[in-house]
Design a protein around this motif. Structure first.
Motif, PDB file in Angstrom:
ATOM      1  N   SER A   1       5.661  -8.669 -20.736  1.00 19.48           N
ATOM      2  CA  SER A   1       5.137 -10.158 -21.088  1.00 19.48           C
ATOM      3  C   SER A   1       3.600 -10.375 -21.341  1.00 19.48           C
ATOM      4  O   SER A   1       3.173 -10.788 -22.472  1.00 19.48           O
TER       5      SER A   1
ATOM      6  N   ARG B   1       4.524 -13.975 -15.830  1.00 15.88           N
ATOM      7  CA  ARG B   1       4.846 -14.179 -17.168  1.00 15.88           C
ATOM      8  C   ARG B   1       3.581 -14.998 -17.744  1.00 15.88           C
ATOM      9  O   ARG B   1       3.130 -15.845 -17.061  1.00 15.88           O
TER      10      ARG B   1
ATOM     11  N   GLU C   1      14.619 -17.123 -17.209  1.00 14.15           N
ATOM     12  CA  GLU C   1      13.737 -17.847 -18.184  1.00 14.15           C
ATOM     13  C   GLU C   1      13.494 -19.525 -17.699  1.00 14.15           C
ATOM     14  O   GLU C   1      13.368 -20.312 -18.390  1.00 14.15           O
TER      15      GLU C   1
ATOM     16  N   TYR D   1      11.038 -22.165 -16.273  1.00  8.90           N
ATOM     17  CA  TYR D   1       9.467 -22.440 -15.908  1.00  8.90           C
ATOM     18  C   TYR D   1       9.294 -23.763 -15.270  1.00  8.90           C
ATOM     19  O   TYR D   1       9.910 -24.685 -15.717  1.00  8.90           O
TER      20      TYR D   1
END
Length: 317
Positions: free
Chosen positions: A27, A102, A136, A138
């Protein structure tokens, strides 16, 4: 091409049996505006025969330097970060992170830009990153302010975070006095001036690092932008050092004595708590008492802004 393109960044990662470390590195590289400027110093703590050497998994091995440490010889995150710092080779900037994170696109230039608008020749940008849940998911954008939480029974100050809505925040990084060990960005020369203390075990890592940086003349700021995300749920699903090592309580006992000495709670700590204090002690630019005045903390009284700040008081709040 931006003049920031040529600024090199040393990324310091301490990883304890963490398979997500490889994804963290990926990342960083994928989202950097200039990935070629990155070098990695990784302390990879693993169980031989069960977990592979990290460099065997990395495609960008030429950018990575690694200290491999069998988990049985690990002595906590501070020693691991200390060892990883030994791989620094003069890179201009230093970025200390956790191994399960990330990053936003252009994180590298964004951090350098923020550094240059901080009103200090020795700025440190640090915060607790927002949360993410793999693969994924966030957290919504917000800024994170680090605050005192409570003093534990050993006199060690624990920290926590408060979320701030984006529109309400200042246009520049906000002055702070607390650091996050899991996300800290500054000039590389800070490593030589304030090297990581390998004699702190875990609790007390952040408050002593913040005090040491501040008393050495470094000014701490809270970034006014979202730059990274941290997998906090991972902490409950992977092996931790204290689950593997039977002597961690003794390590923490010695460490607690060291923390109390550094924070001025005692002047007569046992000698084994004061190993190499000449290397890892406070600076002489500012004092611990000036730090207390600036923050409203009283380490002896274990209070903040005149109010007792113990775990018991915290639970009543």
């Amino acid at each position: 091409m931006s003049i920031l393109h040529h600024k090199t960044i040393f990324v310091c990662i301490a990883s304890y049996r963490d398979p997500d470390c490889i994804n963290t590195v990926k990342s960083l590289l994928k989202n950097a505006a200039n990935p070629e400027r990155l070098t990695f110093g990784i302390c990879w703590q693993y169980v031989p025969g069960e977990e592979p050497a990290l460099l065997q998994l990395l495609k960008h091995q030429e950018q990575s330097k690694q200290i491999s440490l069998p988990a049985m010889f690990s002595r906590g995150p501070c020693l691991a970060r200390h060892l990883a710092q030994q791989l620094w080779q003069g890179e201009e900037y230093y970025f200390q992170i956790d191994s399960h994170m990330r990053f936003v696109p252009g994180w590298d230039e964004k951090l350098i830009t923020l550094m240059h608008i901080c009103p200090s020749p020795r700025p440190v940008l640090s915060t607790y990153p927002l949360a993410f849940t793999p693969p994924e998911e966030y957290a919504d954008d917000a800024l994170v302010r680090i605050m005192p939480r409570y003093f534990d029974e050993y006199g060690i100050l624990h920290q926590h975070s408060a979320l701030i809505a984006m529109p309400d925040h200042a246009l520049k990084p906000e002055t702070s006095f607390f650091v996050s060990a899991g996300m800290l960005f500054t000039y590389g020369r800070a490593i030589s001036q304030v090297p990581y203390d390998p004699h702190i075990y875990f609790a007390g890592e952040e408050i002593t690092l913040g005090i040491r940086l501040w008393t050495h003349g470094w000014d701490i700021f809270n970034p006014n932008a979202v730059l990274a995300y941290h997998n906090y749920q991972l902490q409950t699903r992977r092996k931790r050092h204290w689950e593997d090592q039977s002597d961690w309580t003794e390590l923490q006992k010695v460490s607690a004595g060291r923390v109390r000495f550094l924070t001025g709670q005692t002047v007569n700590a046992d000698a084994h708590c004061l190993t190499e204090m000449d290397k890892y002690g406070l600076g002489n630019i500012r004092t611990i008492r000036e730090y207390e005045q600036a923050t409203g903390l009283d380490f002896v009284a274990r209070s903040w802004q005149g109010k007792e700040l113990t775990r018991l008081q915290q639970s009543k709040a």
